[in-house]
Every structure is written in structure tokens, then in C-alpha cells.
Design a protein around this motif. Sequence first.
Motif, PDB file in Angstrom:
ATOM      1  N   GLN A  57      22.823  44.937 -88.226  1.00 31.85           N
ATOM      2  CA  GLN A  57      24.028  45.628 -88.669  1.00 31.85           C
ATOM      3  C   GLN A  57      24.938  44.754 -89.527  1.00 31.85           C
ATOM      4  OE1 GLN A  57      25.273  47.115 -84.954  1.00 31.85           O
ATOM      5  NE2 GLN A  57      24.226  49.070 -85.222  1.00 31.85           N
ATOM      6  N   VAL A  58      24.507  43.537 -89.786  1.00 32.58           N
ATOM      7  CA  VAL A  58      25.319  42.653 -90.619  1.00 32.58           C
ATOM      8  C   VAL A  58      25.402  43.230 -92.032  1.00 32.58           C
ATOM      9  CG1 VAL A  58      25.353  40.391 -91.714  1.00 32.58           C
ATOM     10  CG2 VAL A  58      24.848  40.578 -89.296  1.00 32.58           C
ATOM     11  N   ASP A  59      26.601  43.244 -92.584  1.00 34.05           N
ATOM     12  CA  ASP A  59      26.886  43.794 -93.904  1.00 34.05           C
ATOM     13  C   ASP A  59      25.903  43.270 -94.963  1.00 34.05           C
ATOM     14  OD1 ASP A  59      27.973  44.718 -96.195  1.00 34.05           O
ATOM     15  OD2 ASP A  59      29.961  43.829 -95.902  1.00 34.05           O
ATOM     16  N   ALA A  60      25.196  44.216 -95.603  1.00 30.68           N
ATOM     17  CA  ALA A  60      24.166  43.828 -96.575  1.00 30.68           C
ATOM     18  C   ALA A  60      24.770  43.062 -97.748  1.00 30.68           C
ATOM     19  CB  ALA A  60      23.437  45.072 -97.077  1.00 30.68           C
ATOM     20  N   GLU A  61      26.020  43.367 -98.093  1.00 32.56           N
ATOM     21  CA  GLU A  61      26.607  42.687 -99.245  1.00 32.56           C
ATOM     22  C   GLU A  61      26.887  41.224 -98.940  1.00 32.56           C
ATOM     23  OE1 GLU A  61      29.275  45.218-101.953  1.00 32.56           O
ATOM     24  OE2 GLU A  61      30.339  43.324-101.844  1.00 32.56           O
ATOM     25  N   GLY A  75      26.799  32.852-112.202  1.00 33.28           N
ATOM     26  CA  GLY A  75      27.642  33.139-111.039  1.00 33.28           C
ATOM     27  C   GLY A  75      27.835  34.637-110.920  1.00 33.28           C
ATOM     28  N   TYR A  76      27.934  35.111-109.708  1.00 36.97           N
ATOM     29  CA  TYR A  76      27.954  36.554-109.482  1.00 36.97           C
ATOM     30  C   TYR A  76      29.144  36.871-108.583  1.00 36.97           C
ATOM     31  CZ  TYR A  76      25.537  41.076-108.876  1.00 36.97           C
ATOM     32  OH  TYR A  76      25.170  42.392-108.897  1.00 36.97           O
ATOM     33  N   MET A  77      30.023  37.736-109.061  1.00 36.10           N
ATOM     34  CA  MET A  77      31.135  38.159-108.205  1.00 36.10           C
ATOM     35  C   MET A  77      30.925  39.589-107.780  1.00 36.10           C
ATOM     36  SD  MET A  77      34.811  36.756-109.376  1.00 36.10           S
ATOM     37  CE  MET A  77      35.916  37.344-108.126  1.00 36.10           C
ATOM     38  N   LEU A  78      30.940  39.793-106.471  1.00 44.24           N
ATOM     39  CA  LEU A  78      30.634  41.117-105.929  1.00 44.24           C
ATOM     40  C   LEU A  78      31.881  41.995-105.852  1.00 44.24           C
ATOM     41  CD1 LEU A  78      28.456  39.739-103.072  1.00 44.24           C
ATOM     42  CD2 LEU A  78      27.601  40.962-105.045  1.00 44.24           C
ATOM     43  N   GLN A  79      31.651  43.281-105.556  1.00 41.34           N
ATOM     44  CA  GLN A  79      32.764  44.240-105.508  1.00 41.34           C
ATOM     45  C   GLN A  79      33.851  43.842-104.530  1.00 41.34           C
ATOM     46  OE1 GLN A  79      31.726  48.347-105.042  1.00 41.34           O
ATOM     47  NE2 GLN A  79      30.330  48.275-106.769  1.00 41.34           N
ATOM     48  N   ARG A  80      33.424  43.449-103.322  1.00 46.56           N
ATOM     49  CA  ARG A  80      34.420  42.981-102.363  1.00 46.56           C
ATOM     50  C   ARG A  80      34.283  41.471-102.242  1.00 46.56           C
ATOM     51  NH1 ARG A  80      33.087  45.886 -97.426  1.00 46.56           N
ATOM     52  NH2 ARG A  80      31.112  46.252 -98.465  1.00 46.56           N
ATOM     53  N   ASP A  81      35.357  40.809-101.822  1.00 43.50           N
ATOM     54  CA  ASP A  81      35.343  39.340-101.878  1.00 43.50           C
ATOM     55  C   ASP A  81      34.322  38.714-100.931  1.00 43.50           C
ATOM     56  OD1 ASP A  81      36.762  38.987 -99.253  1.00 43.50           O
ATOM     57  OD2 ASP A  81      38.311  40.049-100.333  1.00 43.50           O
ATOM     58  N   GLN A  82      34.018  39.408 -99.828  1.00 43.47           N
ATOM     59  CA  GLN A  82      33.036  38.907 -98.872  1.00 43.47           C
ATOM     60  C   GLN A  82      33.325  37.477 -98.402  1.00 43.47           C
ATOM     61  OE1 GLN A  82      31.408  40.890 -97.439  1.00 43.47           O
ATOM     62  NE2 GLN A  82      30.866  42.557 -98.806  1.00 43.47           N
ATOM     63  N   LEU A  83      34.607  37.183 -98.227  1.00 43.84           N
ATOM     64  CA  LEU A  83      34.943  35.907 -97.597  1.00 43.84           C
ATOM     65  C   LEU A  83      34.605  36.034 -96.128  1.00 43.84           C
ATOM     66  CD1 LEU A  83      38.389  35.346 -99.315  1.00 43.84           C
ATOM     67  CD2 LEU A  83      36.253  34.189 -99.852  1.00 43.84           C
ATOM     68  N   PHE A  84      34.044  34.981 -95.558  1.00 47.52           N
ATOM     69  CA  PHE A  84      33.622  35.055 -94.163  1.00 47.52           C
ATOM     70  C   PHE A  84      34.783  34.706 -93.247  1.00 47.52           C
ATOM     71  CE2 PHE A  84      29.077  33.835 -95.567  1.00 47.52           C
ATOM     72  CZ  PHE A  84      28.906  35.105 -96.095  1.00 47.52           C
ATOM     73  N   GLU A  85      35.053  35.609 -92.314  1.00 48.19           N
ATOM     74  CA  GLU A  85      36.201  35.440 -91.429  1.00 48.19           C
ATOM     75  C   GLU A  85      36.016  34.246 -90.487  1.00 48.19           C
ATOM     76  OE1 GLU A  85      38.915  37.044 -92.021  1.00 48.19           O
ATOM     77  OE2 GLU A  85      39.875  36.010 -90.368  1.00 48.19           O
ATOM     78  N   TRP A  86      34.766  33.874 -90.225  1.00 44.37           N
ATOM     79  CA  TRP A  86      34.522  32.756 -89.306  1.00 44.37           C
ATOM     80  C   TRP A  86      34.607  31.415 -90.015  1.00 44.37           C
ATOM     81  CZ3 TRP A  86      30.925  36.601 -90.374  1.00 44.37           C
ATOM     82  CH2 TRP A  86      29.882  36.252 -91.216  1.00 44.37           C
ATOM     83  N   ARG A  87      34.940  31.415 -91.298  1.00 38.55           N
ATOM     84  CA  ARG A  87      35.112  30.166 -92.014  1.00 38.55           C
ATOM     85  C   ARG A  87      36.534  30.090 -92.563  1.00 38.55           C
ATOM     86  NH1 ARG A  87      30.657  27.644 -95.000  1.00 38.55           N
ATOM     87  NH2 ARG A  87      28.809  27.902 -93.724  1.00 38.55           N
ATOM     88  N   SER A  88      37.051  28.880 -92.681  1.00 38.25           N
ATOM     89  CA  SER A  88      38.340  28.712 -93.329  1.00 38.25           C
ATOM     90  C   SER A  88      38.156  28.963 -94.825  1.00 38.25           C
ATOM     91  CB  SER A  88      38.853  27.294 -93.103  1.00 38.25           C
ATOM     92  OG  SER A  88      37.984  26.380 -93.727  1.00 38.25           O
ATOM     93  N   MET A 137      44.863  37.027-103.493  1.00 44.25           N
ATOM     94  CA  MET A 137      44.494  35.647-103.175  1.00 44.25           C
ATOM     95  C   MET A 137      43.039  35.561-102.745  1.00 44.25           C
ATOM     96  SD  MET A 137      47.851  34.834-100.995  1.00 44.25           S
ATOM     97  CE  MET A 137      48.045  33.085-100.863  1.00 44.25           C
ATOM     98  N   ARG A 138      42.619  36.553-102.001  1.00 46.71           N
ATOM     99  CA  ARG A 138      41.216  36.573-101.552  1.00 46.71           C
ATOM    100  C   ARG A 138      40.283  36.638-102.747  1.00 46.71           C
ATOM    101  NH1 ARG A 138      40.485  39.059 -95.954  1.00 46.71           N
ATOM    102  NH2 ARG A 138      38.379  39.395 -96.692  1.00 46.71           N
ATOM    103  N   GLN A 139      40.656  37.487-103.729  1.00 48.53           N
ATOM    104  CA  GLN A 139      39.797  37.638-104.900  1.00 48.53           C
ATOM    105  C   GLN A 139      39.756  36.336-105.709  1.00 48.53           C
ATOM    106  OE1 GLN A 139      36.994  39.304-105.840  1.00 48.53           O
ATOM    107  NE2 GLN A 139      38.132  41.033-105.020  1.00 48.53           N
ATOM    108  N   ARG A 140      40.896  35.622-105.749  1.00 48.78           N
ATOM    109  CA  ARG A 140      40.909  34.327-106.438  1.00 48.78           C
ATOM    110  C   ARG A 140      40.037  33.318-105.695  1.00 48.78           C
ATOM    111  NH1 ARG A 140      46.598  35.136-107.585  1.00 48.78           N
ATOM    112  NH2 ARG A 140      47.175  33.766-105.870  1.00 48.78           N
ATOM    113  N   ALA A 141      40.103  33.368-104.361  1.00 49.94           N
ATOM    114  CA  ALA A 141      39.246  32.468-103.573  1.00 49.94           C
ATOM    115  C   ALA A 141      37.773  32.768-103.855  1.00 49.94           C
ATOM    116  CB  ALA A 141      39.548  32.626-102.090  1.00 49.94           C
TER     117      ALA A 141
END
Lengths: 267, 254
Positions: A163-167, B79-92, B139-143
Amino acid sequence: MSNEKTSETQLEYMQKHRRHHRLIRRARLALLLCFLILWEFCADYGIIDSFFFSSPSRVADCFVSMVRDRSLFLHIGVTLTETVVSFLLVTLLSLLAATLLWYSKKLSEILEPYLVVLNSLPKSALAPLLIVWLGTGIPTIIVAGISVAVFGAVISLYTGFLQVDAEKLLLIDTLGGRKRDRFFKVVLPACVPILLSNMKVNVGLALVGVIIGEFLAARRGLGYLIIYGSQVFQLNMLITSILILCAIAMILYQIIQGIEHWYRKKR
Amino acid sequence: MTTDLLKVEDLSFSYHNLSGETAALSHLSFSVKKGEFLAIVGPSGCGKSTILSLLAGLLTPEEGGITFYGKNGRKPGIGYMLQRDQLFEWRSIWKNVTLGLEIQHKLTPENKKKVEKMLEDYGLSDFAKKRPSELSGGMRQRAALIRTLALEPEILLLDEPFSALDYQTRLTVSADIARIIRSAEKTAILITHDLSEAISLSDRILVLSGRPAHVKAQVSIRLTLPDDSPLAARKAPEYTDYFNHLWEELSDEQ
């Protein structure tokens, strides 16, 4: 809170919150006390037969005498050790198996029906077989504990992995990562909450398996005490053992919940 | 003299499933010059994202090809930037922006310094130790951009990277990011369905047809900018003409 002084309404809200929790705590305690008092009363006045139903004071006496002759610590220690060992093995095995299934889609498709069957099989049916294979003793009981929990654990962990987000996985690809990076940088850290909630279920199930095992193949442990108590009509001993089991189940659950809280605070 | 950095020739691609195949791209050809900011617009579901996946090498073309003209004939970094920032919440934030370097085992002191510099330039150095959820959308998008730029790509692929932002943030962040990309002299390919965004950010716009996509029209954008605010391009005298022209091209398709 951004402003230094906490506002009146905020204080009121917090007070209300605290009051609510105090009420819940007290109600819980009152419920337990009511039950114990009613039990004691009914037993003392012969409304229920204390030979079959025991009573809080008899349970307390039994508890004290078992503490005195030290037999209780032995039984609790055995059950606890078996439960903790099988719980740890379940956690380890399910993590390894789910990882393997995640790595190989083919393997997971091949094994799926077998996992489903093993998961829905009533594991108590396996216990007699385990005794024949492994004899009576601690290894049998640990295997019984594992067998109850492990298949469900593999399935729910693997489902969590999927279920981990594919993106997020795509992101790893765009950064030039391999499958290993997908797993260790995304799947595994994303599934820590699932792993932890899984562990809460597993510890309970491991205890179930261990008690089933002890019913059939033990000379020590709380499961053995329960069976022995019923065979010699020592209902005090039986009920004392059950209450201790309640306490053990709760403590184990609380420990894992504590780990969960710690993890949430850490992130 | 600007030279082509990449050339797409006669590119075709289809998706396969049991109920049949779906042609996404059909004989698509275009080229991108070094330092150019290209926008690709087209009806929704026309296979725009497929183009980026092919360029990034995440998919393999079925027909035709993509040629890169990188330095010394090597394939340029992408380099590839996706639609959503996809920053990982478990990482700083720091651990997030250095994720690419970590994966490619390039976490050298030198590269770390570059990332630190970028965090500073883009106003994020105070947030390096924070979690993504503590940052605003912009800010997330800049990160996310820093995470992409940390690997020093020559070509940036932007797959509607602003579409998840609210309108106001979107205007400022897109202008911000376009400025960063231009000042770093990167080549960029932006996919968007927002015509005004395409006009205000890019040098050239590629209009795609409906599925299977091929190039329907190309429009070079030249704007006389009254100031350098995020809204400047939208205030330029040429803006409306471009908009109407693109609108017509796209309307034919639907």
C-alpha cells in the motif's frame, strides 16, 4: 501556544479535558471494584458456590501461598519466556517473509493460496501434531505460539508493503535508485507504524498459542496450571492463573504501545 | 549559438493490458535546445507524463528514439520533479534533500556544502532539521527542487509540479522555481495543463494532440515584461494573444 498567557477559554478547555479523563479513570476503577465486591458478597452469602466460582479473597489467598512457595514465579516465568520468544520470532519471521514476498511478485502470487489456507486454519488443530513431532517441552510450545500468529502477520505486513504510495517509489527511480533503495528508503520506513500495530496483535496471538501449547504439552506454565487446576478441582488456582494471564496480556500490550508512543514522539 | 541538447524522433509508445493496448504516443518528434525552457500542453490523458518517463529512461520507447547531446557525447544528467513533492515524513528536510546523493553514494563534504548553499539561497536553512509537515506547500516544493538539483542534472523534467498547490502559492512558487532554474542555466521541460502557467514560464510551448499524442503546434513565447513580479507575464501585452491562440489549438482537439 503562540501567546505567553494562556487564555481563559483555553484553560477552561484543558480543565474540561482533564476532568473527562479523571472521570473515565475513576469509572473504570469503580467497575472493577463493584465486580470484585459483588463476587465476594455472592460467594460469602452462598448465592454462588465458592467451590466452583471461587472468590476474590480465596484468589488472593491462593496467590499469596503460590508466591510463598515460589511456584508461581516459575510458572509465570515459563509462560512469559515462551511468549516473548515466540513473539520475537513471529516479528522476525514475518518481516523476513513479507520482505521476500515484496521482492518477488512471482513468489507472492505462487504462495498466496497457501498463505490464505494456513492463515484461516485453526492453529489449535496443529498442536497435537507438533507434540508428536517435537515432543512435549518448551520448543513445542514456542512453535505453537509462532504458528498462531505468523501467517496473519506475514499477510498484513505484506499488504502494508503493497500500500506504499507508488509515486514515492517512482521518486526513488527518478533519483537513480534500485529495488533495494525502494525497499530500505521507502517501503520499510513507511511501514513502521503498520509493523508496530501488527506487533500489538502478534503479542496477543503468541500468548494464545503458548497457552494452547501448555494445555497439551507442558509440566510448567500458566496454561499447565489452568489445566491442572481444572483436573484436580482447584478452582482457586485456575482462576488465579486466569487473572495473572489477564495481567500479562495487558502488560505486554502496554509495552508495545509504549514503544509506539516513543516512535511517534521521535518523529 | 545554441545547440540541441536532446532530440526526440518519431517516438511511439503504447501501454498494454489484457483488454488490449492503448497507444499513448504516436510518431512524436521535437527537440530541445540547451538552456531552453520548454512547456508541453495537451488535452488531459494525452500521454504527457509518458514523454517524461521515456526521457528519464523509466520507460523504453517502442519505436523511434531519443538522442541526447550531452557534454563529451555523454548522456546528460536528468532530474525529475513529480506532481507532489513526495518529501518523506520520516526524514528531516536535510535528509530529504540529500536523498538522491545518498542513493547514488555521492554524499561527499563538497556536495553537502552545495546543498547547504542551496538551502540558504532558497530560504530553507532554518528548516533543515524540521519535518516536511512543518513546512508550507511552497517551501516543500522548493525542498523538492533542491533534492532534484542536488544531483546536478543538466535537464529538469517537471511533471505538473505546481498542480497540488493552491492558486496563490502556485503563482509565486512557479515564478520562484522558474527563476531558480534559469539562473542555474538548466534546461527544463515542463508539463502542465495550465495555459497561463505555460505562457508565463516557458520559452516555447509544444501543443500535443489527443491520444495517441503527436505534436500539433509549436509556439515560441516572447513577452515584454512590465516588471518581475509573478504576475508580470500575465500582464504582458502579448499574453492574451498567446493564450487565445493556444486555446484554439487545444479546443480543436476536444
